[in-house]
Design an enzyme around this catalytic site. Structure first.
Site, PDB file in Angstrom:
ATOM      1  CE  LYS A  29       7.724  -9.557  -9.352  1.00 46.85           C
ATOM      2  NZ  LYS A  29       8.373  -8.352  -8.834  1.00 46.85           N
ATOM      3  CG  ASP A  56       8.097  -8.666  -5.151  1.00 46.51           C
ATOM      4  OD1 ASP A  56       8.585  -9.053  -4.076  1.00 46.51           O
ATOM      5  OD2 ASP A  56       8.751  -8.545  -6.200  1.00 46.51           O
ATOM      6  CE  LYS A  58      12.238  -9.182  -3.683  1.00 47.04           C
ATOM      7  NZ  LYS A  58      11.544  -8.489  -4.778  1.00 47.04           N
ATOM      8  CG  PHE A  59       6.718  -5.720   4.241  1.00 49.32           C
ATOM      9  CD1 PHE A  59       6.856  -4.388   3.881  1.00 49.32           C
ATOM     10  CD2 PHE A  59       5.498  -6.337   4.021  1.00 49.32           C
ATOM     11  CE1 PHE A  59       5.801  -3.681   3.324  1.00 49.32           C
ATOM     12  CE2 PHE A  59       4.432  -5.644   3.469  1.00 49.32           C
ATOM     13  CZ  PHE A  59       4.587  -4.308   3.118  1.00 49.32           C
ATOM     14  CG  HIS A  60      14.612  -7.232   6.235  1.00 50.77           C
ATOM     15  ND1 HIS A  60      15.768  -7.585   5.592  1.00 50.77           N
ATOM     16  CD2 HIS A  60      14.810  -7.528   7.537  1.00 50.77           C
ATOM     17  CE1 HIS A  60      16.642  -8.053   6.467  1.00 50.77           C
ATOM     18  NE2 HIS A  60      16.079  -8.035   7.657  1.00 50.77           N
ATOM     19  CG  ASP A  61      11.174  -2.337  10.003  1.00 48.12           C
ATOM     20  OD1 ASP A  61      11.610  -2.239  11.167  1.00 48.12           O
ATOM     21  OD2 ASP A  61      11.027  -1.369   9.249  1.00 48.12           O
ATOM     22  CB  ILE A  62      11.371  -4.507  14.624  1.00 48.37           C
ATOM     23  CG1 ILE A  62      10.335  -3.385  14.491  1.00 48.37           C
ATOM     24  CG2 ILE A  62      12.767  -3.939  14.809  1.00 48.37           C
ATOM     25  CD1 ILE A  62      10.180  -2.548  15.749  1.00 48.37           C
ATOM     26  N   PRO A  63       9.783  -7.257  14.117  1.00 48.21           N
ATOM     27  CG  PRO A  63      10.149  -9.210  15.368  1.00 48.21           C
ATOM     28  CD  PRO A  63      10.738  -7.856  15.087  1.00 48.21           C
ATOM     29  CB  THR A  65       7.726  -2.513  11.836  1.00 44.04           C
ATOM     30  OG1 THR A  65       7.999  -1.732  12.991  1.00 44.04           O
ATOM     31  CG2 THR A  65       7.582  -1.609  10.631  1.00 44.04           C
ATOM     32  CB  THR A 117      19.119 -13.810  -8.395  1.00 50.30           C
ATOM     33  OG1 THR A 117      18.195 -12.776  -8.712  1.00 50.30           O
ATOM     34  CG2 THR A 117      18.371 -15.105  -8.189  1.00 50.30           C
ATOM     35  NE  ARG A 178      14.222 -12.773 -19.896  1.00 47.75           N
ATOM     36  CZ  ARG A 178      13.677 -12.278 -18.768  1.00 47.75           C
ATOM     37  NH1 ARG A 178      12.837 -13.003 -18.060  1.00 47.75           N
ATOM     38  NH2 ARG A 178      13.973 -11.074 -18.348  1.00 47.75           N
ATOM     39  NE  ARG A 215      13.282  -7.227 -17.965  1.00 42.01           N
ATOM     40  CZ  ARG A 215      14.523  -7.193 -17.489  1.00 42.01           C
ATOM     41  NH1 ARG A 215      15.353  -6.246 -17.898  1.00 42.01           N
ATOM     42  NH2 ARG A 215      14.930  -8.085 -16.610  1.00 42.01           N
TER      43      ARG A 215
HETATM   44  O1  C5P Z   1      11.511  -8.893 -16.734  1.00 46.76           O
HETATM   45  P1  C5P Z   1      11.911 -10.057 -15.884  1.00 46.76           P
HETATM   46  O2  C5P Z   1      11.259 -11.363 -16.312  1.00 46.76           O
HETATM   47  O3  C5P Z   1      13.405 -10.177 -15.730  1.00 46.76           O
HETATM   48  O4  C5P Z   1      11.301  -9.704 -14.443  1.00 46.76           O
HETATM   49  C1  C5P Z   1      11.529 -10.527 -13.324  1.00 46.76           C
HETATM   50  C2  C5P Z   1      10.839  -9.966 -12.120  1.00 46.76           C
HETATM   51  O5  C5P Z   1      11.214 -10.742 -10.998  1.00 46.76           O
HETATM   52  C3  C5P Z   1      11.209  -8.528 -11.784  1.00 46.76           C
HETATM   53  O6  C5P Z   1      10.059  -7.939 -11.168  1.00 46.76           O
HETATM   54  C4  C5P Z   1      12.333  -8.687 -10.795  1.00 46.76           C
HETATM   55  O7  C5P Z   1      12.423  -7.603  -9.918  1.00 46.76           O
HETATM   56  C5  C5P Z   1      11.885  -9.931 -10.032  1.00 46.76           C
HETATM   57  N1  C5P Z   1      12.955 -10.647  -9.365  1.00 46.76           N
HETATM   58  C6  C5P Z   1      14.072 -11.158 -10.023  1.00 46.76           C
HETATM   59  N2  C5P Z   1      15.043 -11.821  -9.324  1.00 46.76           N
HETATM   60  C7  C5P Z   1      14.933 -11.976  -8.004  1.00 46.76           C
HETATM   61  C8  C5P Z   1      13.824 -11.474  -7.321  1.00 46.76           C
HETATM   62  C9  C5P Z   1      12.848 -10.799  -8.039  1.00 46.76           C
HETATM   63  O8  C5P Z   1      14.169 -11.032 -11.238  1.00 46.76           O
HETATM   64  N3  C5P Z   1      15.846 -12.651  -7.356  1.00 46.76           N
END
Ligand code: C5P
Length: 240
Positions: A29, A56, A58-63, A65, A117, A178, A215
């Site tokens: 990603k 990734d 995450k586009f958000h604009d007028i249709p 664009t 989130t 995790r 990570r």
């Molecule tokens: O390092 P980690 O596993 O926390 O990375 C999670 C990835 O998912 C990051 O690129 C983070 O920006 C993305 N992400 C997230 N929660 C969201 C949307 C995207 O952790 N709700």
């Protein structure tokens, strides 16, 4: 099934990590920070190493664009792109139409981001959305499904709700994962800044299609070994 989040601020670090993992074991990603600094050239380099790329942005604009931005992204040959579902039905329909030719020729996927989130009920209320995050996720997921997009990004905690209420095929892509070895509370456990984590096995059991993990892989001493142990955990979950 695993998507490694290349959350780096420069192309060299991203490419160095990519050369330490097997493209058969993980997709990658590329998010806003890395794409802003490294651009299409990096996407092409990752693809030439054999990686499927989820762009990734995450586009958000007028249709109009959003449609143009998605065409530009899909022209790079990426596997997956995304938009904010809260852009509304007209924007989602434009996204679907823009990507349709690429889906036909190259299998490009377009998915919708539901509720970030980082947004809780108070944050939603502050922007005038007076429902719970779960209700809003389901509402936006329904809009995404109706517009004919391929699926959504959501928390693994919401996958069960989605699976119960929205018929497939409908992809769920979930961050906030995790591995058991780093589960909060376990020996040496580390959730970083993620608050509501799930293990890979639990996320798959809940119905997740793709796990976005950053990570625990990118900061591991041996990223491929970290990836292998996650893949093993996922495979064991699928078998059981
Ligand atoms: O390092 P980690 O596993 O926390 O990375 C999670 C990835 O998912 C990051 O690129 C983070 O920006 C993305 N992400 C997230 N929660 C969201 C949307 C995207 O952790 N709700």
């Amino acid at each position: 099934m695993i998507i490694t989040a290349l959350d780096f601020n420069n192309a060299n670090d991203a490419l160095a990590l990519a050369s330490r993992i097997d493209p058969q074991a993980s997709r990658v990603k590329v998010g806003k920070e890395l794409f802003t600094v490294a651009g299409p050239a990096l996407v092409e380099q990752l693809q030439s190493k054999g990686f499927d790329v989820f762009l990734d942005l995450k586009f958000h604009d007028i249709p109009n664009t959003v449609a143009g931005a998605l065409k530009a992204a899909a022209s790079l040959g990426v596997w997956m792109v995304n938009v904010h579902a809260s852009g509304g039905p007209a924007m989602l329909a434009a996204a679907r139409s823009a990507i349709a030719p690429f889906t036909e020729s190259a299998g490009t996927r377009v998915i919708g981001v539901t509720v970030l989130t980082s947004m809780d009920e108070a944050q939603l209320k502050a922007i005038g959305v007076a429902v719970t995050p779960e209700q809003q996720v389901l509402h936006l997921a329904s809009l995404v499904k109706e517009a004919g997009l391929d699926g959504i990004v959501c928390s693994p905690k919401e996958v069960g709700l989605i699976r119960k209420n929205i018929d497939g095929p409908f992809l769920t892509v979930t961050p906030g994962v995790r591995p058991t070895a780093t589960k909060v509370g376990s020996a040496g456990g580390k959730a970083d800044d993620q608050r509501r984590v799930m293990t890979p096995a639990d996320a798959i059991a809940a119905g997740s299609d793709f796990l976005v993990i950053g990570r625990p892989i990118t900061q591991a001493a041996d990223p491929q070994q970290a990836l292998d142990s996650i893949v093993n955990e996922v495979q064991a979950a699928i078998k059981s």
